[in-house]
Design a protein around this motif. Structure first.
Motif, PDB file in Angstrom:
ATOM      1  N   ARG A  97     -15.668   3.943  39.225  1.00  0.00           N
ATOM      2  CA  ARG A  97     -17.017   4.361  38.839  1.00  0.00           C
ATOM      3  C   ARG A  97     -17.346   3.942  37.416  1.00  0.00           C
ATOM      4  O   ARG A  97     -18.432   3.434  37.135  1.00  0.00           O
ATOM      5  CB  ARG A  97     -17.173   5.873  38.978  1.00  0.00           C
ATOM      6  CG  ARG A  97     -18.581   6.342  38.628  1.00  0.00           C
ATOM      7  CD  ARG A  97     -18.728   7.849  38.680  1.00  0.00           C
ATOM      8  NE  ARG A  97     -20.124   8.212  38.457  1.00  0.00           N
ATOM      9  CZ  ARG A  97     -20.689   8.286  37.269  1.00  0.00           C
ATOM     10  NH1 ARG A  97     -19.964   8.037  36.178  1.00  0.00           N
ATOM     11  NH2 ARG A  97     -21.969   8.612  37.157  1.00  0.00           N
ATOM     12  N   ASP A  98     -16.407   4.157  36.493  1.00  0.00           N
ATOM     13  CA  ASP A  98     -16.633   3.836  35.078  1.00  0.00           C
ATOM     14  C   ASP A  98     -15.325   3.389  34.454  1.00  0.00           C
ATOM     15  O   ASP A  98     -14.460   4.213  34.146  1.00  0.00           O
ATOM     16  CB  ASP A  98     -17.195   5.050  34.340  1.00  0.00           C
ATOM     17  CG  ASP A  98     -17.575   4.740  32.899  1.00  0.00           C
ATOM     18  OD1 ASP A  98     -17.299   3.608  32.443  1.00  0.00           O
ATOM     19  OD2 ASP A  98     -18.135   5.618  32.232  1.00  0.00           O
ATOM     20  N   ARG A 100     -14.682   2.374  31.570  1.00  0.00           N
ATOM     21  CA  ARG A 100     -14.476   2.867  30.205  1.00  0.00           C
ATOM     22  C   ARG A 100     -13.824   4.247  30.210  1.00  0.00           C
ATOM     23  O   ARG A 100     -13.099   4.606  29.279  1.00  0.00           O
ATOM     24  CB  ARG A 100     -15.802   2.921  29.456  1.00  0.00           C
ATOM     25  CG  ARG A 100     -15.676   3.191  27.964  1.00  0.00           C
ATOM     26  CD  ARG A 100     -17.033   3.195  27.292  1.00  0.00           C
ATOM     27  NE  ARG A 100     -17.686   1.893  27.384  1.00  0.00           N
ATOM     28  CZ  ARG A 100     -18.930   1.652  26.969  1.00  0.00           C
ATOM     29  NH1 ARG A 100     -19.659   2.647  26.448  1.00  0.00           N
ATOM     30  NH2 ARG A 100     -19.441   0.444  27.077  1.00  0.00           N
ATOM     31  N   ARG A 117     -18.569  -1.782  33.541  1.00  0.00           N
ATOM     32  CA  ARG A 117     -18.226  -0.367  33.754  1.00  0.00           C
ATOM     33  C   ARG A 117     -17.869  -0.092  35.218  1.00  0.00           C
ATOM     34  O   ARG A 117     -16.849   0.519  35.511  1.00  0.00           O
ATOM     35  CB  ARG A 117     -19.410   0.512  33.332  1.00  0.00           C
ATOM     36  CG  ARG A 117     -19.931   0.272  31.915  1.00  0.00           C
ATOM     37  CD  ARG A 117     -19.036   0.881  30.869  1.00  0.00           C
ATOM     38  NE  ARG A 117     -19.044   2.331  30.915  1.00  0.00           N
ATOM     39  CZ  ARG A 117     -19.950   3.121  30.330  1.00  0.00           C
ATOM     40  NH1 ARG A 117     -20.976   2.572  29.667  1.00  0.00           N
ATOM     41  NH2 ARG A 117     -19.861   4.445  30.394  1.00  0.00           N
ATOM     42  N   PHE A 118     -18.730  -0.531  36.133  1.00  0.00           N
ATOM     43  CA  PHE A 118     -18.509  -0.261  37.558  1.00  0.00           C
ATOM     44  C   PHE A 118     -17.827  -1.449  38.226  1.00  0.00           C
ATOM     45  O   PHE A 118     -18.133  -2.611  37.940  1.00  0.00           O
ATOM     46  CB  PHE A 118     -19.842   0.001  38.260  1.00  0.00           C
ATOM     47  CG  PHE A 118     -19.743  -0.023  39.764  1.00  0.00           C
ATOM     48  CD1 PHE A 118     -19.201   1.051  40.450  1.00  0.00           C
ATOM     49  CD2 PHE A 118     -20.177  -1.132  40.486  1.00  0.00           C
ATOM     50  CE1 PHE A 118     -19.103   1.020  41.836  1.00  0.00           C
ATOM     51  CE2 PHE A 118     -20.082  -1.164  41.866  1.00  0.00           C
ATOM     52  CZ  PHE A 118     -19.543  -0.086  42.545  1.00  0.00           C
ATOM     53  N   THR A 140     -22.715  -3.328  34.603  1.00  0.00           N
ATOM     54  CA  THR A 140     -22.520  -2.844  33.230  1.00  0.00           C
ATOM     55  C   THR A 140     -22.861  -1.367  33.086  1.00  0.00           C
ATOM     56  O   THR A 140     -22.751  -0.811  31.991  1.00  0.00           O
ATOM     57  CB  THR A 140     -23.386  -3.660  32.250  1.00  0.00           C
ATOM     58  OG1 THR A 140     -24.740  -3.654  32.704  1.00  0.00           O
ATOM     59  CG2 THR A 140     -22.872  -5.097  32.166  1.00  0.00           C
ATOM     60  N   ALA A 141     -23.283  -0.720  34.175  1.00  0.00           N
ATOM     61  CA  ALA A 141     -23.563   0.715  34.162  1.00  0.00           C
ATOM     62  C   ALA A 141     -22.667   1.414  35.176  1.00  0.00           C
ATOM     63  O   ALA A 141     -22.378   0.858  36.249  1.00  0.00           O
ATOM     64  CB  ALA A 141     -25.032   0.975  34.495  1.00  0.00           C
ATOM     65  N   PRO A 142     -22.216   2.640  34.878  1.00  0.00           N
ATOM     66  CA  PRO A 142     -21.422   3.389  35.857  1.00  0.00           C
ATOM     67  C   PRO A 142     -22.254   3.675  37.107  1.00  0.00           C
ATOM     68  O   PRO A 142     -23.471   3.857  37.029  1.00  0.00           O
ATOM     69  CB  PRO A 142     -21.091   4.693  35.117  1.00  0.00           C
ATOM     70  CG  PRO A 142     -21.298   4.391  33.677  1.00  0.00           C
ATOM     71  CD  PRO A 142     -22.387   3.372  33.614  1.00  0.00           C
ATOM     72  N   ARG A 143     -21.600   3.718  38.253  1.00  0.00           N
ATOM     73  CA  ARG A 143     -22.310   4.033  39.488  1.00  0.00           C
ATOM     74  C   ARG A 143     -21.318   4.392  40.573  1.00  0.00           C
ATOM     75  O   ARG A 143     -20.100   4.230  40.417  1.00  0.00           O
ATOM     76  CB  ARG A 143     -23.185   2.862  39.936  1.00  0.00           C
ATOM     77  CG  ARG A 143     -22.425   1.569  40.185  1.00  0.00           C
ATOM     78  CD  ARG A 143     -23.359   0.463  40.618  1.00  0.00           C
ATOM     79  NE  ARG A 143     -23.983   0.767  41.893  1.00  0.00           N
ATOM     80  CZ  ARG A 143     -24.948   0.024  42.445  1.00  0.00           C
ATOM     81  NH1 ARG A 143     -25.411  -1.032  41.790  1.00  0.00           N
ATOM     82  NH2 ARG A 143     -25.461   0.332  43.614  1.00  0.00           N
TER      83      ARG A 143
END
Length: 401
Positions: A97-98, A100, A117-118, A140-143
């Motif tokens: 999911r993330d 980082r 990130r994802f 580049t975004a968590p999901r």
């Protein structure tokens, strides 16, 4: 054809890792982009709305990105800096999911330096179960993936896996025969009182082709189909023949209704549960010029307008046999007029150029320059004989007079 058990599926229970010998045997490391993989990543990126969808070849040292978005520039990533180093050890999809927030990946270059990130990664295996690559989604975004997303992603992974297995000389039933040993077959018909002309070229890779094309006229409607069944030889050829026949028997239906009916028919025949087909199926109304079509993971049909413009006839449908049972067919529609041309090819035809989607543009240019489809087919046949083309080659041309 949904809900089947895929032979050699990666959804196994033991922990796996990459097999360098199998990767070498495939011969895909450090090779150029190919449309057969690019169509998978292009559709996956659009369907899941992620920054990147990629197909990788993975050995014990490096992750080589075979297919990626045009604007990205992945090449080789050290396996210790990637997500894929963990994905190839998994029995099923690896979802992060993330990165980082995940101690396994937070310090890896793909996260710390490139900001990914994802991640979702599907491990790709040979028919013998050897791990050789991955299909990946990155953002580049968590999901999170929903259950439906995960099921759809696994089907994309099976598609990428089947394409990669086509390169395996050790796969069961693989009997390569050079394309040059098979004589091209041409068919040229004039339909609808001379207003529409259809012509086709078929060059089988072996003795039996997994590609098929066909058409028929019913009143003022012309039904045209090109199907490309995964695999080569008698089994693929038999499936292609039956698939084309089933669609032609449903000539009274519009393309979506025909596909739904054939899909239901195939779903209940166990012979079809270990294969799938990309295809283009269209109904042309000769009086109005309306063209209604369904594209199932094919994406290799080009409309050449008489005014010099062109457009690709495509959709976001998965191949027949890989679609979730609750997915709706996406239909397409356009209108043709005097002087327009439609050309649809199997992906083997692209190998006679540079194997990328740009080959379709070049095919369109060659067709425009040719005075007749036969002249275009002659040139394409020569190209096939001069290039390494280890797949069936089929082309259909519709001319509106």
């Amino acid at each position: 054809m949904t809900g089947y058990a895929w032979r050699g599926s990666p959804l196994m229970t033991q922990q796996l890792d990459v097999n360098d010998d199998a990767v070498t045997r495939l011969g895909l490391m450090d090779t150029a982009p190919e449309e057969r993989f690019d169509r998978i990543t292009r559709l996956a990126r659009e369907m899941f709305d992620v920054d990147y969808a990629v197909v990788n070849v993975v050995n014990s040292e490096t992750v080589f990105t075979k297919s990626q978005p045009a604007e990205s520039d992945f090449r080789h990533t050290p396996i210790e800096d990637s997500f894929c180093g963990e994905a190839v050890k998994q029995p099923a999809v690896l979802e992060v999911r993330d990165g980082r927030a995940d101690p396994r990946f937070a310090d890896r270059a793909i996260v710390a330096e490139h900001g990914i990130r994802f991640y979702a990664g599907f491990p790709i295996h040979t028919d013998a179960g050897e791990t050789v690559g991955t299909l990946c989604l990155l953002d580049t975004a968590p999901r999170d993936l929903s259950d439906a997303d995960r099921e759809a992603f696994e089907r994309f992974g099976l598609w990428a896996q089947a394409e990669m297995r086509m390169d395996d000389p050790g796969a069961s039933g693989a009997v390569p025969v050079p394309a040059a040993s098979s004589a091209p077959a041409k068919r040229d018909d004039r339909l609808a009182a001379g207003e529409v002309r259809l012509a086709a070229l078929a060059i089988p890779y072996g003795q039996v082709s997994g590609d098929r094309s066909s058409w028929q006229q019913v009143g003022d409607r012309i039904i045209v189909t090109l199907a490309d069944v995964m695999g080569k030889g008698e089994e693929a050829g038999g499936f292609a023949e039956e698939l084309i026949g089933a669609l032609q028997q449903r000539a009274h239906l519009d393309p979506v209704e025909a596909m739904l009916s054939v899909e239901d028919y195939a779903r209940h025949d166990k012979r079809y549960r270990e294969t799938f087909a990309t295809l283009f199926h269209a109904v042309i109304e000769t009086r109005s010029g309306r063209v209604a079509y369904v594209d199932a993971g094919h994406g290799l049909t080009l409309l050449l307008r008489a005014d010099g413009t062109s457009e690709r006839l495509t959709s976001r449908n998965l191949p027949l046999g890989l679609r979730p049972s609750d997915a709706e067919w996406e239909a397409g529609e356009t209108v043709v007029g005097h002087g327009d041309l439609i050309v649809s090819v199997s992906d083997g035809a692209l190998d006679a150029y540079d194997s990328t989607l740009d080959s379709l543009r070049l095919i369109g240019e060659d067709l425009r320059r040719a005075t007749e489809p036969d002249a275009f087919f002659d040139e394409l046949s020569i190209r096939v004989s001069e290039h390494v083309v280890d797949d069936d080659v089929t082309a259909v041309v519709v001319s509106v007079r």
